[in-house]
Write a protein that holds these residues in place. Structure first.
Motif, PDB file in Angstrom:
ATOM      1  N   THR A 158       2.342   7.750 -12.782  1.00 42.40           N
ATOM      2  CA  THR A 158       2.270   8.698 -11.665  1.00 42.40           C
ATOM      3  C   THR A 158       3.264   8.237 -10.598  1.00 42.40           C
ATOM      4  O   THR A 158       3.511   7.040 -10.439  1.00 42.40           O
ATOM      5  N   VAL A 159       3.817   9.217  -9.890  1.00 45.14           N
ATOM      6  CA  VAL A 159       4.819   8.915  -8.851  1.00 45.14           C
ATOM      7  C   VAL A 159       4.678   9.958  -7.755  1.00 45.14           C
ATOM      8  O   VAL A 159       4.324  11.109  -8.020  1.00 45.14           O
ATOM      9  N   GLU A 164     -18.155   6.157  -2.942  1.00 42.34           N
ATOM     10  CA  GLU A 164     -18.388   4.904  -3.660  1.00 42.34           C
ATOM     11  C   GLU A 164     -17.089   4.296  -4.173  1.00 42.34           C
ATOM     12  O   GLU A 164     -16.863   3.094  -4.066  1.00 42.34           O
ATOM     13  N   GLU A 165     -16.269   5.147  -4.793  1.00 43.44           N
ATOM     14  CA  GLU A 165     -15.002   4.684  -5.335  1.00 43.44           C
ATOM     15  C   GLU A 165     -13.956   5.764  -5.121  1.00 43.44           C
ATOM     16  O   GLU A 165     -14.230   6.947  -5.294  1.00 43.44           O
ATOM     17  N   LEU A 166     -12.760   5.337  -4.792  1.00 39.96           N
ATOM     18  CA  LEU A 166     -11.654   6.282  -4.690  1.00 39.96           C
ATOM     19  C   LEU A 166     -11.099   6.545  -6.089  1.00 39.96           C
ATOM     20  O   LEU A 166     -11.073   5.622  -6.917  1.00 39.96           O
ATOM     21  N   PRO A 167     -10.673   7.767  -6.370  1.00 42.05           N
ATOM     22  CA  PRO A 167     -10.110   8.045  -7.698  1.00 42.05           C
ATOM     23  C   PRO A 167      -8.779   7.323  -7.878  1.00 42.05           C
ATOM     24  O   PRO A 167      -7.869   7.459  -7.051  1.00 42.05           O
ATOM     25  N   LYS A 168      -8.706   6.557  -8.940  1.00 40.48           N
ATOM     26  CA  LYS A 168      -7.498   5.792  -9.200  1.00 40.48           C
ATOM     27  C   LYS A 168      -7.194   5.822 -10.680  1.00 40.48           C
ATOM     28  O   LYS A 168      -8.070   6.040 -11.521  1.00 40.48           O
ATOM     29  N   THR A 169      -5.930   5.540 -11.002  1.00 38.46           N
ATOM     30  CA  THR A 169      -5.567   5.341 -12.403  1.00 38.46           C
ATOM     31  C   THR A 169      -5.993   3.927 -12.804  1.00 38.46           C
ATOM     32  O   THR A 169      -6.426   3.124 -11.967  1.00 38.46           O
ATOM     33  N   ARG A 170      -5.815   3.629 -14.057  1.00 37.21           N
ATOM     34  CA  ARG A 170      -6.222   2.285 -14.533  1.00 37.21           C
ATOM     35  C   ARG A 170      -5.419   1.178 -13.866  1.00 37.21           C
ATOM     36  O   ARG A 170      -5.884   0.054 -13.757  1.00 37.21           O
ATOM     37  N   GLY A 182      -4.664   1.128 -10.827  1.00 39.43           N
ATOM     38  CA  GLY A 182      -5.098   0.992  -9.434  1.00 39.43           C
ATOM     39  C   GLY A 182      -4.422   1.954  -8.489  1.00 39.43           C
ATOM     40  O   GLY A 182      -4.677   1.941  -7.282  1.00 39.43           O
ATOM     41  N   LYS A 183      -3.546   2.822  -8.999  1.00 43.51           N
ATOM     42  CA  LYS A 183      -2.855   3.783  -8.140  1.00 43.51           C
ATOM     43  C   LYS A 183      -3.832   4.874  -7.709  1.00 43.51           C
ATOM     44  O   LYS A 183      -4.493   5.492  -8.540  1.00 43.51           O
ATOM     45  N   MET A 184      -3.868   5.084  -6.423  1.00 42.80           N
ATOM     46  CA  MET A 184      -4.780   6.068  -5.861  1.00 42.80           C
ATOM     47  C   MET A 184      -4.257   7.482  -6.099  1.00 42.80           C
ATOM     48  O   MET A 184      -3.056   7.730  -5.988  1.00 42.80           O
ATOM     49  N   LEU A 185      -5.156   8.392  -6.422  1.00 40.90           N
ATOM     50  CA  LEU A 185      -4.765   9.780  -6.673  1.00 40.90           C
ATOM     51  C   LEU A 185      -5.375  10.681  -5.600  1.00 40.90           C
ATOM     52  O   LEU A 185      -6.499  11.168  -5.729  1.00 40.90           O
ATOM     53  N   ARG A 186      -4.591  10.928  -4.549  1.00 42.42           N
ATOM     54  CA  ARG A 186      -5.072  11.815  -3.483  1.00 42.42           C
ATOM     55  C   ARG A 186      -5.225  13.233  -4.001  1.00 42.42           C
ATOM     56  O   ARG A 186      -6.031  14.018  -3.483  1.00 42.42           O
ATOM     57  N   ARG A 187      -4.434  13.562  -5.021  1.00 42.42           N
ATOM     58  CA  ARG A 187      -4.498  14.939  -5.525  1.00 42.42           C
ATOM     59  C   ARG A 187      -5.878  15.252  -6.098  1.00 42.42           C
ATOM     60  O   ARG A 187      -6.329  16.391  -6.070  1.00 42.42           O
ATOM     61  N   VAL A 188      -6.550  14.222  -6.658  1.00 36.55           N
ATOM     62  CA  VAL A 188      -7.904  14.438  -7.180  1.00 36.55           C
ATOM     63  C   VAL A 188      -8.850  14.758  -6.023  1.00 36.55           C
ATOM     64  O   VAL A 188      -9.698  15.656  -6.118  1.00 36.55           O
ATOM     65  N   LEU A 189      -8.703  14.030  -4.930  1.00 35.01           N
ATOM     66  CA  LEU A 189      -9.551  14.283  -3.767  1.00 35.01           C
ATOM     67  C   LEU A 189      -9.300  15.681  -3.221  1.00 35.01           C
ATOM     68  O   LEU A 189     -10.228  16.395  -2.844  1.00 35.01           O
ATOM     69  N   ARG A 190      -8.031  16.059  -3.165  1.00 32.25           N
ATOM     70  CA  ARG A 190      -7.708  17.381  -2.638  1.00 32.25           C
ATOM     71  C   ARG A 190      -8.257  18.469  -3.556  1.00 32.25           C
ATOM     72  O   ARG A 190      -8.785  19.480  -3.092  1.00 32.25           O
ATOM     73  N   GLY A 199       0.784  -1.225   0.000  1.00 37.59           N
ATOM     74  CA  GLY A 199       0.000   0.000   0.000  1.00 37.59           C
ATOM     75  C   GLY A 199       0.810   1.266   0.000  1.00 37.59           C
ATOM     76  O   GLY A 199       0.262   2.367  -0.034  1.00 37.59           O
ATOM     77  N   GLU A 200       2.138   1.152   0.046  1.00 36.76           N
ATOM     78  CA  GLU A 200       2.979   2.331   0.189  1.00 36.76           C
ATOM     79  C   GLU A 200       2.969   3.202  -1.057  1.00 36.76           C
ATOM     80  O   GLU A 200       3.121   4.421  -0.988  1.00 36.76           O
ATOM     81  N   SER A 201       2.810   2.558  -2.217  1.00 34.34           N
ATOM     82  CA  SER A 201       2.907   3.300  -3.472  1.00 34.34           C
ATOM     83  C   SER A 201       1.514   3.646  -3.976  1.00 34.34           C
ATOM     84  O   SER A 201       0.914   2.884  -4.736  1.00 34.34           O
ATOM     85  N   GLN A 202       0.993   4.760  -3.483  1.00 33.40           N
ATOM     86  CA  GLN A 202      -0.358   5.200  -3.867  1.00 33.40           C
ATOM     87  C   GLN A 202      -1.361   4.059  -3.704  1.00 33.40           C
ATOM     88  O   GLN A 202      -2.219   3.824  -4.564  1.00 33.40           O
ATOM     89  N   GLY A 203      -1.259   3.385  -2.609  1.00 34.63           N
ATOM     90  CA  GLY A 203      -2.217   2.339  -2.276  1.00 34.63           C
ATOM     91  C   GLY A 203      -1.877   0.973  -2.848  1.00 34.63           C
ATOM     92  O   GLY A 203      -2.613   0.001  -2.628  1.00 34.63           O
ATOM     93  N   LEU A 204      -0.769   0.866  -3.577  1.00 31.70           N
ATOM     94  CA  LEU A 204      -0.379  -0.413  -4.171  1.00 31.70           C
ATOM     95  C   LEU A 204       0.939  -0.947  -3.565  1.00 31.70           C
ATOM     96  O   LEU A 204       1.752  -0.145  -3.117  1.00 31.70           O
TER      97      LEU A 204
END
Lengths: 163, 572
Positions: free
Chosen positions: A130-131, B540-546, B548-556, A42-47
């Motif tokens: 993304t990073v 419902e869903e967290l914003p993620k790339t395809r 599966g990487k979560m994008l907190r910046r979208v939430l912010r 989970g460290e890398s943007q939830g992965l």
């Protein structure tokens, strides 16, 4: 798809031999083992997803949707990268994970180069990722392989490689 | 930038001409003050304790004044030498060798300091652990450092994991009680007193590890930051130039010794100058803090903005009842000393406070306001002599003044960390092209003053640790109702940053105000009571790339009503 006989061998910075190949569904168990042992989750943007069920579903999804590349150390997968193509955009998202004990040894570079070659053969015009902005080690790898920043984000930033 | 300047509080301070000293500074000027063997080897205790203990007058001076519950125990330099030699002899008797580790896991008591010195005498690497350290993190630390022994008290023994303690040879217990939880327990009552008071210190290269302090970052397990005997050069310089210590100073550093400020400036730094160090072991109360300043005639007080805030909240009437006439210098560390606190402290104490900046990894104060220089309220100050600082962008390029960037320090100062214990990779992550990257965002003004802008929006400082979204999300995810969570920083409310969590719930659970309350209580109970998690939004869903990487910046961005970026990059 390469058979074990078609794996590419390379020698890392410490003189240890690894094997790399593009992989498919038949490597699900090996990938599952790598990510089950991966630390920290989970460290890398939830992965990779910390929850076991979510994590296995995530692996299945990547094997279904993406071009995947792995590096073997003996009979264990120690590095994995995936390229998720978007035919409409003619680009692909790139992710990469290398097991902690095997970092800083050139495995990330090898995986990324394999993915870039595949992207070119698929006719994609760019790869993006993304990073997190303070993940200097990852940024250094990406820059070395030609990725550049496209934004000035505070937490996560986007990098792109034009092919 | 900030136009207000407070006049120098003490033009006659040890460091009188900042710019001239900075330009001509050489570490070798301080090296000459310290003791070296013919082979060039050192031991910090030679200079911190033994040379004063050998002096007929100096040996009678209080070195450590420890107060707790109103009771005071005073140790002269001779006492400190003799008692720490006893402890050193105990360690040798129990088989400790140079390079072994000793965990010091105690509630505030003088034994912490005596055992630190004992370890230094024979090159045992000590690691002081907060008495409030959580079970899981402590277990990880024990597995990481593999100490030969743990010094603790019977009340804390239950925090030690059975698995992690399997490789530990000795559990030293203060007092005379055995808990029976571990076979290797050794009660120390009556044992130390039988040990000889003499000991020949071992001499080491300056790079030899002195202590190992664990610090939490925003991701991953705690980092064991390693510091060496050679750090003492930095301790002496900053003690003299930043804290303005002299041999007759009475310094009170109100920080736990498990925090690097307490380890360095509560112990070694004042002793290297031959000053007196006051330690207050009681929990905070405003009256206790004021009474300490008065009772022990503290002349230099090194405190934190958080403490000043608590004192301010206790009311303006209290400080007027106490005598602070001996107090000639006040300095702060830990958080930004915001102007409100600065002006309150200036009004209620004899001298204005001087903010300083450093971190566990730097080993010593690196940026400071100096007593002989004007203070700019809200500023961290200027680089100390011997430190070259810069503001860099994310590519490591130097930025012009008044531009936000990351604080970087040119490597090579004597107190710089020597490594991260058993993690070369994380150690390497600190450095880029000869610079140490601090992770702190700053601005430098036209006069060379630095201003802290936080680490980034999402990191929250709790006590002496930074917690990031990852750590908070991990704990939220443990709640049975939660599938996934994302946390963002929401900026300050009444001067304190808060965080908001976005939570996706498991099937069978219904989002509600009650559930939100339960999750927030769960986080406080399982992570820290001070976590400022003020808001939970069910999603419902967290914003993620395809991928599966979560994008907190979208939430912010959504939170701020800003554009969220290219939607095609988001997962369908």
């Amino acid at each position: 798809m390469m058979s074990p006989d078609n794996r590419i061998q390379f020698v890392d910075k410490k003189g240890v031999t690894f094997e790399a190949e593009e992989c498919g569904q038949e490597h699900y168990d090996a990938l599952k083992q790598m990510y089950d042992e991966f630390y920290p989750k989970g460290e890398s943007q939830g992965l990779p997803p910390p929850g076991e069920h979510d994590r296995h579903r995530w692996i299945e999804r990547l094997l279904r949707l993406a071009r995947n590349f792995v590096i073997w150390s003996g009979d264990k997968v120690v590095g994995h990268s995936a390229l998720i193509p978007d035919p409409e955009e003619r680009d692909g998202e790139y992710i990469i994970f290398v097991s902690r004990p095997c970092r800083q040894r050139g495995l990330g570079t090898a995986l990324t180069r394999m993915a870039v070659e595949r992207a070119r053969s698929m006719g994609l015009v760019r790869i993006w990722l993304t990073v997190e902005s303070y993940n200097f080690r990852a940024i250094k790898l990406y820059r070395k392989t030609g990725f550049v920043f496209t934004d000035q984000g505070e937490r996560e930033r986007t990098m792109v490689l034009i092919l | 930038m900030i136009k207000t300047r407070i006049p120098p509080q003490n033009p006659q301070a040890n460091l009188r001409e900042y710019y001239k000293t900075y330009r001509t500074f050489a570490w070798s000027d301080f090296e000459m003050e310290l003791t070296r063997s013919d082979s060039g080897k050192v031991n910090i205790v030679n200079d911190a304790v033994d040379r004063w203990a050998a002096h007929p007058e100096k040996q009678k001076q209080p070195a450590l004044v420890f107060e707790r519950g109103g009771k005071v125990r005073t140790f002269t330099y001779l006492d400190l030498k003799e008692q720490s030699c006893r402890w050193a002899n105990l360690l040798v008797e129990k088989g400790f060798e140079t390079g072994d580790r000793l965990f010091i896991f105690l509630s505030p008591c003088p034994e912490i300091y005596l055992s630190m010195l004992a370890c230094a005498r024979l090159g045992v690497i000590f690691s002081v652990i907060f008495p409030t350290q959580g079970f899981d993190e402590l277990e990880w630390m024990l597995s990481n450092a593999e100490p030969r022994g743990v010094l603790t008290d019977p009340d804390l023994v239950e925090r030690l994991s059975q698995d992690a303690m399997k490789g530990v040879d000795h559990i030293f217990l203060t007092g005379d009680v055995i808990t029976g939880q571990f076979a290797q327990e050794i009660p120390l009552a009556g044992v130390i007193e039988r040990m000889p008071t003499g000991f020949t210190n071992r001499a080491f290269p300056g790079e030899t590890p002195l202590f190992l302090l664990y610090t939490s970052g925003s991701t991953g397990p705690p980092k064991g930051v390693v510091h060496a005997h050679g750090d003492m050069l930095g301790y002496v310089m900053t003690a003299r130039y930043v804290l303005d210590l002299n041999s007759d100073s009475v310094l009170w550093t109100d920080g736990d010794p498990a925090w690097v400020t307490g380890t360095v400036y509560g112990a070694f730094a004042p002793w290297l100058i031959g000053a007196t160090s006051v330690v207050q072991g009681a929990p905070f109360s405003a009256s206790t803090w004021y009474r300490t300043l008065e009772r022990h005639q503290v002349s230099v007080w090194y405190t934190t903005p958080a403490t000043l805030r608590r004192l301010m909240e206790a009311g303006d009437d209290l400080p007027r009842r106490y005598d602070f006439s001996r107090l000639r210098h006040v300095a702060t560390v830990g958080d930004t000393l915001i102007p409100d606190l600065f002006f309150w402290a200036r009004e209620h104490f004899p001298r204005a406070p001087h903010d300083t900046w450093w971190m566990t990894e730097t080993g010593m104060i690196c940026i400071a306001n100096f007593p002989s220089e004007p203070i700019k309220p809200g500023s961290m100050g200027k680089p100390v002599p011997g430190i070259e600082a810069a503001v860099v962008d994310r590519d490591g390029n130097s930025l012009p003044i008044l531009t936000l960037g990351e604080l970087a320090l040119k490597t090579g100062w004597p107190s710089m960390l020597r490594g991260i214990w058993r993690d070369e990779e994380r150690y390497a992550d600190y450095f880029l092209d000869g610079w140490f990257l601090t992770g702190d965002m700053v601005i430098k003004d036209e006069d060379g003053y630095y201003y802290h802008q936080g680490r980034n929006d999402d990191l929250i400082k709790i006590e002496q640790k930074f917690l990031g979204p990852y750590e908070i999300e991990q704990v939220i995810r443990l709640h049975p109702s939660v599938t996934e969570a994302a946390v963002i920083g929401k900026g300050a409310s009444k001067g304190k940053p808060t965080v908001k969590a976005f939570v996706k719930v498991n099937p069978g659970f219904v989002p509600s105000a009650r559930l939100s309350h339960e999750i927030r209580a769960f986080v406080k109970a399982n992570l820290h009571t001070d976590i400022p998690l003020t808001e939970i939004e069910f999603i419902e869903e967290l914003p993620k790339t395809r991928s599966g990487k979560m994008l907190r910046r979208v939430l912010r961005a959504r939170e701020l009503g800003l554009p969220t970026g290219d939607p095609s990059k988001l997962r369908e």
